[in-house]
Scaffold this motif. Structure first.
Motif, short mmCIF file in Angstrom:
data_model
loop_
_atom_site.label_atom_id
_atom_site.label_comp_id
_atom_site.label_asym_id
_atom_site.label_seq_id
_atom_site.Cartn_x
_atom_site.Cartn_y
_atom_site.Cartn_z
N PHE A 287 -16.51 -4.27 7.48
CA PHE A 287 -17.43 -3.42 8.24
C PHE A 287 -18.89 -3.85 8.13
N ILE B 73 -21.92 -1.31 9.16
CA ILE B 73 -22.04 -0.37 10.30
C ILE B 73 -22.25 1.08 9.88
N LEU C 40 -12.66 10.80 5.02
CA LEU C 40 -12.51 9.39 4.70
C LEU C 40 -11.40 9.08 3.69
N LYS D 202 -6.71 7.99 7.84
CA LYS D 202 -7.93 8.37 8.55
C LYS D 202 -8.83 7.16 8.67
N GLN D 203 -9.28 6.91 9.87
CA GLN D 203 -10.23 5.83 10.08
C GLN D 203 -11.36 6.39 10.91
N THR D 204 -12.57 5.90 10.66
CA THR D 204 -13.69 6.42 11.45
C THR D 204 -13.58 5.83 12.86
N THR E 203 -4.90 0.22 8.12
CA THR E 203 -3.97 1.32 8.25
C THR E 203 -4.63 2.65 7.88
N ASP F 44 0.84 -1.20 0.00
CA ASP F 44 0.00 0.00 0.00
C ASP F 44 0.87 1.25 0.00
N ASN G 135 -13.10 -3.69 2.64
CA ASN G 135 -13.75 -2.79 3.59
C ASN G 135 -15.19 -3.25 3.85
N ALA G 136 -15.90 -3.53 2.76
CA ALA G 136 -17.31 -3.91 2.90
C ALA G 136 -17.44 -5.14 3.80
N ASP H 156 -23.03 -1.97 0.88
CA ASP H 156 -23.11 -2.96 1.97
C ASP H 156 -24.18 -2.56 2.97
N LEU I 70 -5.22 3.37 4.59
CA LEU I 70 -4.63 3.78 3.31
C LEU I 70 -5.49 3.33 2.12
N GLY I 71 -6.33 2.30 2.37
CA GLY I 71 -7.10 1.70 1.27
C GLY I 71 -7.89 2.70 0.45
N LEU I 72 -8.65 3.56 1.11
CA LEU I 72 -9.52 4.49 0.37
C LEU I 72 -8.72 5.58 -0.35
N VAL I 73 -7.57 5.95 0.24
CA VAL I 73 -6.73 6.97 -0.43
C VAL I 73 -6.24 6.38 -1.75
N1 LIG Z 1 -17.82 -0.06 3.82
C1 LIG Z 1 -17.50 0.66 4.92
N2 LIG Z 1 -18.36 0.73 5.96
C2 LIG Z 1 -18.05 1.44 7.08
N3 LIG Z 1 -16.91 2.13 7.26
C3 LIG Z 1 -16.02 2.10 6.25
C4 LIG Z 1 -16.26 1.37 5.04
N4 LIG Z 1 -15.20 1.54 4.21
C5 LIG Z 1 -14.33 2.32 4.91
N5 LIG Z 1 -14.81 2.66 6.11
C6 LIG Z 1 -14.17 3.53 7.12
O1 LIG Z 1 -13.18 4.27 6.47
C7 LIG Z 1 -11.91 4.03 7.08
C8 LIG Z 1 -10.83 4.11 6.03
O2 LIG Z 1 -10.90 3.02 5.15
P1 LIG Z 1 -9.58 2.54 4.45
O3 LIG Z 1 -9.91 1.41 3.54
O4 LIG Z 1 -8.91 3.73 3.88
O5 LIG Z 1 -8.71 2.07 5.68
P2 LIG Z 1 -8.75 0.72 6.50
O6 LIG Z 1 -9.67 -0.26 5.88
O7 LIG Z 1 -9.00 1.08 7.93
O8 LIG Z 1 -7.25 0.26 6.37
P3 LIG Z 1 -6.51 -0.35 5.06
O9 LIG Z 1 -7.52 -0.39 3.97
O10 LIG Z 1 -5.41 0.60 4.82
O11 LIG Z 1 -6.06 -1.68 5.48
C9 LIG Z 1 -12.05 2.68 7.71
O12 LIG Z 1 -11.14 2.54 8.78
C10 LIG Z 1 -13.47 2.73 8.21
O13 LIG Z 1 -13.54 3.46 9.40
#
Ligand SMILES: Nc1ncnc2c1ncn2[C@@H]1O[C@H](COP(=O)(O)OP(=O)(O)OP(=O)(O)O)[C@@H](O)[C@H]1O
Ligand SMILES: [Mg+2]
Length: 435
Positions: free
Chosen positions: A339, A367, A377, A382-384, A395, A264, A335-336, A364, A397-400
């Motif tokens: 969460f 939550i 986001l 940044k994580q919620t 971490t 990543d 992610n889906a 999805d 980083l996924g959404l970035v």
């Molecule tokens: N489908 C989803 N439902 C609820 N919250 C989500 C969802 N996708 C992302 N999030 C929130 O957005 C945050 C950032 O997502 P992101 O994919 O960037 O990081 P991550 O999944 O925590 O870590 P990584 O993907 O780097 O392993 C998540 O930590 C979560 O809080």
């Protein structure tokens, strides 16, 4: 400085005597009005003899030097002090300070600006600011100024922006600019504080390259350790007990997380540096989605989650980098799954929205995301609040990475979500990407 002459303080500095005699003339006029004109217009007012009037005027003349000493002198010395102070600040500032008028003509250009741009103050005074702006940004600058002139609003005022400047020798350089507007009388002026950030940018790039290099060098030993752990678990180096196997599985899972993190990080630094060359090809998106759904089936079954493929059968092939699309789907799918709780549903779909756009969604029933956390986001790490407390740590980083991949394809990604009900991530790609 031309602007100085416009202010009252500078009138005191440039022609104090003139100002003083003007005030004196006004006093004389007022006296004459009171002593001569008033008795003519007000019934019953006493006419003063000419000698008394002459005495009064003479007395005013005699006290004039005292008035000068009492009023004009202290005001003038205050103005001189203030001017010396601002000249010292502007001249010694390490940042370039440039003032322009409403017609974008340069009114002041301090020594630091001379150093940054290579023009002398004499060369720039009265000249259009465009000389300092690279050709391709001039139109945007002209429009911004036009808007400011007509509406009084500016996108740039009060902010610090990054942009590009043009030196006298024709070289472009990155700069940081903060703009403030001010008025003298009816005229409006703009003062820009300019900083050459070429060195800082270079240092940032070197730092990013260095971090990317370290991450890259970490990947090989990690992969080697991973395969050693697998060989150990497979019994290639002798019999392994159940207890040892359990721990080896944990070792593998931790190494896998580390490899994912390093990957990543590497992707991110490549994407950020704009080094990501897309290998565009025709992609069968339906097949790609189905692959992902198959891959995540076991994980989904564990949580009793049902997976649905809603890709429109009529969807044409998408013109994109299939490896990156794969990565995009992986991040959003993981992610889906992460969460969404027991018994939920995850749907992946795509449709040709109109002739110019394809819409892809990953929906999805998990939550969800609180509305106030949505704007952050797509920022790094940044994580919620709920994401942070999730059992499966990430971490952030996924959404970035998703955003960068989508933007590298000229598209957009957005999310709609309701806490407790679920989230839908939507990606729109331009139809130029489809065939
Ligand atoms: N489908 C989803 N439902 C609820 N919250 C989500 C969802 N996708 C992302 N999030 C929130 O957005 C945050 C950032 O997502 P992101 O994919 O960037 O990081 P991550 O999944 O925590 O870590 P990584 O993907 O780097 O392993 C998540 O930590 C979560 O809080
Ligand atoms: Mg993620």
């Amino acid at each position: 400085m031309t602007t100085k002459q416009r202010s009252d303080a500078s009138a005191l500095l440039s022609s104090p005597r003139r100002l003083f005699f003007l005030v004196l003339a006004a006093v004389f006029l007022a006296e004459a009005a009171v002593m001569v004109v008033l008795p003519m217009v007000v019934a019953g007012a006493e006419h003063l003899p000419a000698a008394t009037i002459a005495d009064a005027l003479l007395l005013t003349l005699l006290v004039a030097p005292f008035l000068w000493w009492l009023i004009v002198r202290p005001l003038r010395s205050t103005a001189i002090r203030e001017q010396a102070r601002s000249v010292a600040i502007v001249s010694n500032a390490v940042d370039g300070i440039i003032t322009i008028n409403e017609h974008a003509l340069v009114e002041s250009f301090n020594p630091a600006a001379e150093q940054i741009f290579g023009y002398s103050e004499e060369e720039m005074l009265g000249q259009p600011l465009t000389a300092l702006i690279p050709e391709r940004y001039r139109e945007a600058h002209r429009r911004g100024l036009e808007r400011l002139r007509s509406t009084g609003e500016s996108d740039a005022a009060g902010q610090t922006l990054e942009g590009h400047g043009l030196k006298k020798d024709g070289r472009e350089f990155p700069l940081e600019l903060s703009i403030s507007t001010w008025k003298a009388g009816k005229e409006r002026f703009f003062t820009g504080i300019v900083r050459d950030i070429a060195e800082r940018k270079q240092a940032e790039e070197m730092q990013a390259d260095f971090a990317a290099m370290i991450a890259h060098d970490l990947r090989s030993p990690l992969t080697a350790t991973m395969s050693t752990a697998t060989m150990l678990e497979d019994g290639l180096f002798g019999t392994v007990t159940e207890e040892q196997k359990k721990w080896l599985v944990k070792v593998q899972s931790n190494i896998r997380n580390l490899v994912d993190l390093v990957n990543d990080f590497l992707d991110l630094s490549k994407l950020e540096a704009g080094h990501l060359a897309l290998a565009t090809e025709n992609v069968d998106f339906d097949a790609l989605v189905q692959n992902h759904l198959d891959y995540y089936l076991a994980l989904a079954n564990n949580k009793n989650i049902s997976l649905k493929n809603r890709v429109d059968p009529a969807l044409p092939q998408i013109r994109a980098d299939s490896r990156r699309l794969d990565q995009l789907l992986s991040n959003l799918m993981s992610n889906a799954i992460k969460f969404t709780g027991e018994g939920g549903t995850i749907e992946v779909g795509a449709v040709q929205q109109n002739w110019s756009e394809i819409r892809i969604w990953i929906k999805d029933t998990g939550i969800g995301i609180p509305p106030e956390e949505i704007p952050q986001l797509f920022q790094k790490y940044k994580q919620t609040t709920s994401g942070k407390t999730s059992e499966q740590k990430g971490t952030g980083l996924g959404l970035v990475i998703c955003k960068m991949i989508v933007e590298a394809h000229g598209g957009k990604i957005s999310v709609e979500s309701q806490p407790g009900k679920g989230s839908t991530f939507t990606i729109s790609l331009k139809s130029g990407n489809s065939q």
